[in-house]
Write a protein that holds these residues in place. Structure first.
Motif, mmCIF file in Angstrom:
data_model
loop_
_atom_site.group_PDB
_atom_site.id
_atom_site.type_symbol
_atom_site.label_atom_id
_atom_site.label_comp_id
_atom_site.label_asym_id
_atom_site.label_seq_id
_atom_site.Cartn_x
_atom_site.Cartn_y
_atom_site.Cartn_z
ATOM 1 N N ALA A 12 -4.580 9.152 48.745
ATOM 2 C CA ALA A 12 -3.666 8.174 48.140
ATOM 3 C C ALA A 12 -4.329 6.837 47.875
ATOM 4 C CB ALA A 12 -2.451 7.964 49.046
ATOM 5 N N ALA A 13 -5.598 6.692 48.249
ATOM 6 C CA ALA A 13 -6.276 5.407 48.077
ATOM 7 C C ALA A 13 -6.455 5.074 46.612
ATOM 8 C CB ALA A 13 -7.635 5.442 48.780
ATOM 9 N N GLY A 14 -6.381 3.791 46.327
ATOM 10 C CA GLY A 14 -6.553 3.320 44.956
ATOM 11 C C GLY A 14 -5.370 2.492 44.515
ATOM 12 N N CYS A 49 -11.613 14.440 48.147
ATOM 13 C CA CYS A 49 -11.382 13.288 49.030
ATOM 14 C C CYS A 49 -11.741 13.619 50.469
ATOM 15 C CB CYS A 49 -9.930 12.838 48.928
ATOM 16 S SG CYS A 49 -9.518 12.036 47.363
ATOM 17 N N ASP A 89 -9.097 8.707 51.726
ATOM 18 C CA ASP A 89 -7.660 8.945 51.677
ATOM 19 C C ASP A 89 -7.274 9.336 50.243
ATOM 20 O OD1 ASP A 89 -4.932 8.993 51.787
ATOM 21 O OD2 ASP A 89 -4.682 6.891 52.367
ATOM 22 N N GLY A 100 -5.790 7.338 42.773
ATOM 23 C CA GLY A 100 -5.220 8.114 43.858
ATOM 24 C C GLY A 100 -4.336 9.245 43.343
#
Length: 435
Positions: A152-154, A144, A150, A208
């Motif tokens: 944590a994205a998703g 990432c 990020d 994420g």
């Protein structure tokens, strides 16, 4: 079940433990003692425990501020991530460049002993440690950062998915350990690790870093066992000292929880049963072939454990008159039972084979395992105590949940099916020890 080390590393690693069925156990006293402990616990709880006392993730006394700051410091987390990644790379290099012989290559012992069995005491002492060491999380984080994304994205994973990927991953790993024709070979381990890495990195890219929380088999395994650790986190994420029962009470009731715990229980039971002479003969003479027959045996053990739990959970609903609580309502009570089975089956393996694996990794020629800490009588006592204690803890956890969910007049009666389940699991576990 083992009283002494297996004669060679291949035998040990293929079945998790060496076979030993002549421990000095008296069947009558073992079964009578176990039944008495469970029944007395049930009666005492019914008479003296009328209100729920566990508060889940709301309970716990915060650790001193310096300890909490040190534990949550970025430097600490970076060091743990680096340690996990370095260990994974060392295992990978041993598999790729080392001899394809578990007597001379520490990689199989690192996977089957240090990781699989070592996570039990590590998680009990420190909580869900694999979440901090997991090299897949580190690889995902590095990927990432390289892409400027990020971690944590998703979107969140679909709610119905729950722990089902973890249950499937645990079943795949235990199949590799207990059923695969050559589980300690470099080819088998590299194939499993490569497939596992690709699948979970793909899941993390899609959903994420939260993907690992409930989908990674080893993280979920460590988290469930870590529920019984005196160290935990409250709902506000504060690091606290707590009663293990409060940690157990906070187990999330997610889809796949029952399947995950039943894989843990069923695979350990199959590990013990697979050493029985009658089963060995069945596997060797089956027209279906050794691997197919053993696979069906492992699957049958897991399905039997799950079917018994489902049947008793349904009977509990019927007797209590409450049909609105989910199937997972009492699944947390199976975690200490699973822990008892793990301790009974793998204690001797860990204390003998883990030093041997470490010495091999350090380059010691022909490292011999240390002498067992306990004699056959001590090992037999430890095994019985582990199984019985796990079931008694399960009875306590189920009782507290029952008095919380059910009307006072039906709370005790509603537990009768669960008591029968605990007795059945206990008798099954003890039968595997003395078969």
């Amino acid at each position: 079940m083992t009283g002494t080390p297996a004669p060679d590393a291949v035998s040990v690693l293929a079945h998790g433990i060496g076979a030993q069925h002549d421990l000095p156990l008296s069947p009558f006293y073992a079964f009578a003692g176990a039944f008495t402990a469970l029944f007395v616990s049930f009666l005492a709880l019914g008479l003296l425990w009328s209100d729920s006392r566990f508060r889940g993730d709301r309970a716990g006394r915060p650790l001193p501020d310096p300890v909490r700051r040190a534990a949550d410091a970025p430097a600490t987390r970076t060091a743990l991530r680096a340690l996990g990644l370095a260990a994974a790379l060392a295992v990978l290099l041993c598999l790729l460049l080392g001899p394809d012989d578990p007597d001379r290559n520490p990689a199989p012992g690192a996977v089957y002993v240090l990781l699989w069995v070592g996570l039990v005491p590590a998680s009990l002492l420190c909580g869900p440690v694999w979440a901090l060491l997991n090299p897949l999380r580190t690889l995902h984080l590095a990927l990432c950062r390289a892409l400027g994304r990020d971690p944590a994205a998703g979107p969140p994973p679909p709610p119905w998915l729950g722990m089902w990927p973890a249950a499937a991953g645990l079943f795949a790993f235990t199949w590799l350990e207990l059923v695969a024709p050559d589980p300690a070979s470099a080819t088998a381990l590299l194939t499993f690790l490569a497939a596992y890495t690709v699948l979970h990195l793909a899941g993390a890219v899609r959903y994420g870093a939260r993907w690992f929380d409930h989908a990674d088999a080893f993280e979920v395994y460590s988290r469930l066992l870590g529920r019984l650790s005196p160290l935990g986190r409250r709902a506000d994420r504060s690091l606290v000292v707590r009663s293990p029962f409060n940690g157990l009470d906070a187990t999330p009731r997610l889809p796949g929880l029952v399947a995950t715990v039943c894989v843990m229980l069923g695979s350990t039971a199959y590990d013990g049963f697979s050493d029985a002479p009658s089963w060995i003969t069945t596997v060797q003479t089956s027209a279906l072939g050794r691997t197919t027959t053993a696979t069906l045996g492992l699957l049958a053990a897991v399905v039997l454990v799950a079917a018994l739990y489902t049947l008793c959970a349904g009977a509990t609903r019927l007797i209590s008159g409450r049909f609105d609580h989910p199937l997972t309502a009492f699944a947390h009570s199976l975690v200490p039972i699973s822990l008892g089975y793990l301790v009974a089956h793998y204690f001797t393996l860990f204390v003998t084979e883990s030093p041997r694996t470490v010495m091999m990794a350090l380059g010691t020629d022909n490292p011999a395992p240390p002498e067992p800490l306990l004699g056959p009588g001590g090992i037999a006592t430890l095994q019985v105590l582990a199984i019985v204690t796990g079931h008694v803890l399960g009875v306590v956890a189920a009782h507290d949940r029952s008095v919380r969910l059910f009307p006072p007049g039906r709370a005790v009666a509603g537990q009768l099916p669960l008591l029968v389940l605990m007795v059945a699991y206990t008798c099954g576990g003890l039968a595997l020890l003395i078969a």
